[in-house]
Write a protein that holds these residues in place. Structure first.
Motif, short mmCIF file in Angstrom:
data_model
loop_
_atom_site.label_atom_id
_atom_site.label_comp_id
_atom_site.label_asym_id
_atom_site.label_seq_id
_atom_site.Cartn_x
_atom_site.Cartn_y
_atom_site.Cartn_z
N SER A 86 8.85 -6.37 -5.17
CA SER A 86 7.83 -5.65 -4.38
C SER A 86 6.86 -6.61 -3.72
N GLY A 87 6.84 -7.87 -4.17
CA GLY A 87 5.90 -8.83 -3.58
C GLY A 87 4.54 -8.83 -4.26
N LEU A 88 4.39 -8.06 -5.34
CA LEU A 88 3.10 -8.03 -6.03
C LEU A 88 2.99 -9.23 -6.97
N TYR A 182 7.28 7.52 1.38
CA TYR A 182 6.16 7.33 2.31
C TYR A 182 6.39 6.07 3.15
N SER A 183 5.95 6.12 4.40
CA SER A 183 6.05 4.94 5.26
C SER A 183 4.99 3.92 4.83
N PRO A 184 5.17 2.64 5.20
CA PRO A 184 4.15 1.64 4.85
C PRO A 184 2.77 2.04 5.38
N GLU A 185 2.71 2.64 6.56
CA GLU A 185 1.41 3.05 7.14
C GLU A 185 0.76 4.12 6.26
N GLN A 186 1.57 5.07 5.81
CA GLN A 186 1.02 6.14 4.96
C GLN A 186 0.55 5.58 3.62
N VAL A 187 1.33 4.67 3.05
CA VAL A 187 0.94 4.08 1.75
C VAL A 187 -0.37 3.30 1.92
N ALA A 188 -0.45 2.54 3.00
CA ALA A 188 -1.65 1.72 3.22
C ALA A 188 -2.88 2.61 3.44
N ALA A 189 -2.71 3.70 4.18
CA ALA A 189 -3.85 4.59 4.45
C ALA A 189 -4.37 5.20 3.15
N ILE A 190 -3.46 5.61 2.30
CA ILE A 190 -3.87 6.22 1.02
C ILE A 190 -4.52 5.15 0.13
N GLY A 191 -3.96 3.96 0.12
CA GLY A 191 -4.53 2.87 -0.67
C GLY A 191 -5.94 2.51 -0.22
N ARG A 192 -6.13 2.44 1.10
CA ARG A 192 -7.47 2.09 1.62
C ARG A 192 -8.47 3.18 1.25
N TRP A 193 -8.01 4.45 1.35
CA TRP A 193 -8.89 5.56 0.98
C TRP A 193 -9.29 5.46 -0.50
N ALA A 194 -8.33 5.13 -1.36
CA ALA A 194 -8.63 5.03 -2.80
C ALA A 194 -9.64 3.92 -3.05
N VAL A 195 -9.50 2.80 -2.34
CA VAL A 195 -10.45 1.69 -2.50
C VAL A 195 -11.84 2.15 -2.08
N SER A 217 10.86 1.41 0.09
CA SER A 217 9.64 1.66 -0.67
C SER A 217 8.64 0.53 -0.45
N SER A 218 7.36 0.87 -0.47
CA SER A 218 6.30 -0.12 -0.32
C SER A 218 5.37 0.03 -1.51
N SER A 219 4.92 -1.09 -2.02
CA SER A 219 4.03 -1.06 -3.18
C SER A 219 2.58 -1.04 -2.70
N MET A 220 1.85 -0.03 -3.15
CA MET A 220 0.50 0.16 -2.62
C MET A 220 -0.41 -1.06 -2.83
N PRO A 221 -0.43 -1.68 -4.03
CA PRO A 221 -1.34 -2.82 -4.19
C PRO A 221 -0.90 -4.06 -3.41
N VAL A 222 0.33 -4.07 -2.89
CA VAL A 222 0.75 -5.18 -2.03
C VAL A 222 0.17 -4.96 -0.63
N LEU A 223 0.24 -3.71 -0.17
CA LEU A 223 -0.28 -3.41 1.17
C LEU A 223 -1.80 -3.40 1.19
N VAL A 224 -2.40 -3.05 0.04
CA VAL A 224 -3.86 -2.99 -0.04
C VAL A 224 -4.29 -3.81 -1.26
N PRO A 225 -4.36 -5.13 -1.11
CA PRO A 225 -4.63 -5.99 -2.28
C PRO A 225 -5.97 -5.67 -2.98
N GLU A 226 -6.95 -5.15 -2.24
CA GLU A 226 -8.24 -4.82 -2.87
C GLU A 226 -8.09 -3.73 -3.94
N LEU A 227 -6.94 -3.02 -3.90
CA LEU A 227 -6.72 -1.95 -4.88
C LEU A 227 -6.33 -2.50 -6.25
N ALA A 228 -5.88 -3.75 -6.28
CA ALA A 228 -5.25 -4.28 -7.51
C ALA A 228 -6.11 -4.12 -8.75
N ASP A 229 -7.43 -4.16 -8.57
CA ASP A 229 -8.31 -4.06 -9.73
C ASP A 229 -8.44 -2.64 -10.28
#
Ligand code: GLU
Length: 397
Positions: A86-88, A182-195, A217-229
């Motif tokens: 996943s690249g995480l 979910y597309s990478p764009e959708q995953v990233a949008a949801i991840g940014r919203w959660a952050v 598949s795209s891993s949310m914390p890879v697309l939105v690294p600020e989510l990792a915490d």
């Protein structure tokens, strides 16, 4: 004082496992049942995995207790596999090995939730998620999605369901039961919203390798690294390596959450069976060749099942994008009489399918989506043809 605690008394047993157990019991009794129920690959586990387990049995080190959070070699291999697939970027210390993905979900919720907390749960959802949420005194806030959106939740829907008590979002892609990716764009949008909202995400990546056509598949914390915490990744060997019965999964979380989860596990289960952990080690550190081979078979069955389902009268179906489930709507069948029985829900329909056609499916009610049913296409090609033929005959009658 009641004999069973209120919390455990309120649990609804797993519908997927219940249908599967009933179907397997009928088979054992000599009935010719076709089982589209539990998501369980029909392939044996890869030979090198089985060999590693056999060797592990002969090694006395595995006859002893090992660390509750998992064998150090396996935790390191899971971290490396996660980077590869996943690249995480994660450390071995963030990995807690569990008794399957289901147990990782349970442990993650136990570690994160306090009574009164709310968990956002887009539906249709896999039947297990809400149960540990309720067990720990929290509340699952169900957000319905439908076929029009491809069963994908939007940021607007998430925002509308959020309150000051919202702590966790459950995010699953590829999805069980809908097969949505979910597309990478959708995953990233949801991840940014959660952050932005400071909300944790439990992202279940158990079907990461099972995607079809152009979907990935795209891993949310890879697309939105600020989510990792504030993110817990759940995964395991069951679906990718045809290892459902070995019971090895894991959660990957921030160091404080992993340490707390390992502490819980030291009282709840001690270590996961070492032979299974050694088998999982062989799986995750090996190549993905077996996975590619199995995915080809699932893809072929997916296409065939989609074609056959779409031809059934009163049935509509989205083409599954990932996992190994089709999730057709049977709304057009409800209200009909089949084999002398009025079918007014998919619960009844699933019973009629089993009784009259000896075909097991999981009714949509199990996933908070009445009117639908889930059919796994992880079974053999011949069984798939036979089962779909029986449904076609029953629905034509
Ligand atoms: N995850 C699979 C399914 O949904 C296995 C059964 C279960 O554990 O619920 O069918």
């Amino acid at each position: 004082m009641s004999r069973i605690s209120e919390r455990v008394g309120a649990i609804t047993p797993s519908a997927t496992l219940a249908v599967d157990a009933r179907a397997k019991a009928l088979k054992a009794a000599g009935e010719d049942v076709i089982v589209f129920a539990a998501g369980e690959p029909d392939f044996p586990s890869p030979a090198h995995v089985v060999e590693a387990a056999a060797a592990a049995c002969r090694d006395a080190r595995n006859h002893r207790y090992t660390p509750a959070a998992g064998l150090p070699e396996l935790r390191a291999a899971v971290a490396a596999k996660t980077r590869r697939d996943s690249g995480l970027e994660v450390e071995a210390s963030q990995v807690v090995v569990t008794n399957g993905g289901k147990h990782a979900i349970y442990t993650a919720f136990a570690t994160l939730l306090d009574p009164g907390d709310e968990v956002l749960l887009p539906s249709p959802y896999w039947t297990t998620y809400p149960e540990p949420v309720a067990l720990f005194g929290a509340k699952a806030v169900v957000i319905p999605t439908d076929a029009a959106s491809g069963f994908k939740v939007s940021v607007d829907q998430l925002e509308a369901a959020t309150t000051e008590r919202t702590k966790v979002l459950v995010f699953v892609s590829p999805s069980n039961p809908s097969g949505a990716v979910y597309s990478p764009e959708q995953v990233a949008a949801i991840g940014r919203w959660a952050v932005e909202r400071g909300i944790w995400v439990l992202t279940d990546e158990i079907y990461e390798h099972l995607t079809y056509d152009d979907h990935r598949s795209s891993s949310m914390p890879v697309l939105v690294p600020e989510l990792a915490d504030r993110c817990v990744v759940v995964n395991g060997v069951a679906k990718t390596y045809a290892m459902t019965g070995w019971r090895v999964g894991w959660m990957i979380s921030p160091p404080d959450v992993s340490a707390a989860a390992a502490g819980l596990q030291s009282h709840a289960t001690s270590n996961v069976a070492n032979v299974s952990q050694r088998a999982a080690l062989a799986a995750v550190s090996g190549s993905l060749d077996d996975v590619v081979h199995m995915r080809e078979a699932f893809d072929r069955r997916r296409r065939r099942m989609f074609e056959l389902l779409s031809a059934l009268p009163g049935v509509t179906c989205l083409r599954p994008e990932g996992a190994f489930y089709a999730f057709p709507s049977f709304e057009g069948v409800l209200g009909r009489e089949l084999a002398g029985r009025r079918v007014d829900s998919t619960l009844v329909l699933a019973e009629v399918f089993l009784e009259q056609a000896k075909v097991a499916v999981v009714p949509g009610e199990a996933f908070a989506s009445p009117g639908y049913a889930r059919l796994s296409f992880a079974l053999g090609d011949d069984d798939l043809e036979e089962g779909m033929g029986r449904l076609a005959k029953l629905l034509a009658g």
